[in-house]
Write a protein that holds these residues in place. Structure first.
Motif, PDB file in Angstrom:
ATOM      1  N   ALA A  33      17.029  -2.921  -6.237  1.00 35.30           N
ATOM      2  CA  ALA A  33      17.548  -2.488  -4.937  1.00 35.30           C
ATOM      3  C   ALA A  33      16.431  -1.751  -4.210  1.00 35.30           C
ATOM      4  O   ALA A  33      16.010  -0.677  -4.637  1.00 35.30           O
ATOM      5  N   VAL A  89      18.549  -2.747   0.421  1.00 38.60           N
ATOM      6  CA  VAL A  89      19.929  -2.274   0.443  1.00 38.60           C
ATOM      7  C   VAL A  89      20.059  -1.060   1.359  1.00 38.60           C
ATOM      8  O   VAL A  89      19.102  -0.319   1.587  1.00 38.60           O
ATOM      9  N   PHE A 127      25.740  -6.102  -1.828  1.00 40.63           N
ATOM     10  CA  PHE A 127      24.813  -6.102  -2.955  1.00 40.63           C
ATOM     11  C   PHE A 127      25.576  -6.282  -4.267  1.00 40.63           C
ATOM     12  O   PHE A 127      25.145  -7.049  -5.148  1.00 40.63           O
TER      13      PHE A 127
END
Length: 348
Positions: free
Chosen positions: A17, A234, A254
């Protein structure tokens, strides 16, 4: 311990991420991104370690102005000043990653950033696509003996090989390449994810995907083609405006991508021709040979009294020609399967 190679050895995609500028200038947002990324299934949270002054100079001439794309009109210095993650946050973010059970990773953009990250115990380094050609930076980061993840956006095969050689020249063989399309957001037509298996074969190194496209599709296709790593930007919300928010995934997206890519990995397994237990139970729905009329003792099998139909309790249809014209030695009622025993009892 950095878990990249452990995950890869388990055959599971390693999911990064990328926070980038999505903290919106607030430490609490950055900490929340770490926490929410962990909940969503990330293996790692990545930040970037630079300042405007380590990336560029404060200059107003035309060379330092962006003239197209997502950041049209920005001066480079202003973009990097607005997007950067303050260095004084980064040890705290690493602590939060550890508390949440995810790896911490950063992209250094110069030697001072590498030195800083060494000081806070960073266990791996990511090289950004735009820095792929900065071989002195790659050599310096690789000399620390940590895993090196090289993003290859815009990289020619020769440039990628140069970067790999820079790592190896520093005595570092812990290398992963990332296929990347350096567009923000990336269009599907420009992603060329078919390069993933080619890169793996060409360079003899594991290959993942740094995905700037919208949604999960690119990541799913990448994993199906063999990507061992997926990196996605993200954010908590695209309403928190910053230079990266427009092409970043919100946390529910996500989390969905995490499930999608892990399932894609399962789906793409093979070659494997052994049947699952559930698939074995479907054998009964295959076609097989059945009597479709009553057949008396001594009566010949014909195309009118036996047929290949469902279900699958009888002989395989491939025995049809062996049966036709032969005589039955027993009475067979309509709806009975033609069995191997019946075939062994045949009369000419």
């Amino acid at each position: 311990m950095f878990h990249l190679f452990e995950k890869m050895n388990q055959g599971s995609p390693y999911l990064i991420a990328e926070m980038s500028a999505n903290h919106g200038g607030k430490l609490e947002n950055a900490l929340e991104i770490v926490r929410e990324s962990a909940k969503a299934g990330a293996d790692c949270v990545k930040i970037q370690t630079y300042t405007a002054d380590t990336l560029t100079i404060d200059c107003d001439n035309e060379y330092f102005r962006i003239k197209s794309g997502l950041w049209d009109g920005y001066r480079l210095y202003d973009l990097y000043r607005d997007a950067g993650t303050p260095w004084e946050w980064q040890a705290r973010l690493k602590e939060e990653c550890e508390a949440c059970g995810v790896d911490f990773l950063s992209t250094p953009f110069d030697h001072t950033a590498v030195d800083f990250l060494e000081g806070i115990g960073c266990e791996a380094y990511k090289i950004a696509s735009f820095e792929l050609v900065d071989l002195p930076l790659i050599e310096y980061a690789a000399s620390k003996g940590k895993p090196m993840i090289l993003s290859c956006g815009m990289g020619s095969p020769e440039e990628i090989q140069d970067a790999v050689d820079a790592c190896r020249g520093a005595g570092n063989q812990q290398i992963v390449l990332l296929k990347c399309c350096s567009e923000y957001p990336a269009s599907w037509a420009d992603m060329h994810l078919g390069n993933i298996p080619d890169m793996r074969q060409r360079f003899g190194i594991p290959v993942g995907l740094s995905d700037h496209s919208m949604g999960s599709l690119g990541a799913v296709v990448g994993v199906a083609l063999g990507a061992c790593v997926v990196e996605k930007h993200v954010c908590l919300s695209r309403k928190i405006k910053n230079p990266d928010s427009e092409f970043s995934m919100e946390m529910d997206e996500f989390a969905k991508m995490v499930q999608d890519v892990r399932n894609a990995k399962l789906i793409a397994r093979g070659p494997e021709y052994e049947l699952s237990e559930k698939e074995k139970s479907s054998f009964v729905f295959r076609r097989s040979l059945f009597a479709v009329k009553d057949i008396g003792i001594g009566e010949k099998f014909t195309a009118e009294n036996i047929r290949s139909i469902r279900p699958g309790y009888g002989l395989s249809p491939k025995y049809t020609q062996m049966l036709l014209g032969k005589k039955s030695r027993r009475e067979i009622l309509r709806g009975e399967p033609i069995t191997r025993e019946m075939m062994e009892e045949l009369e000419e």
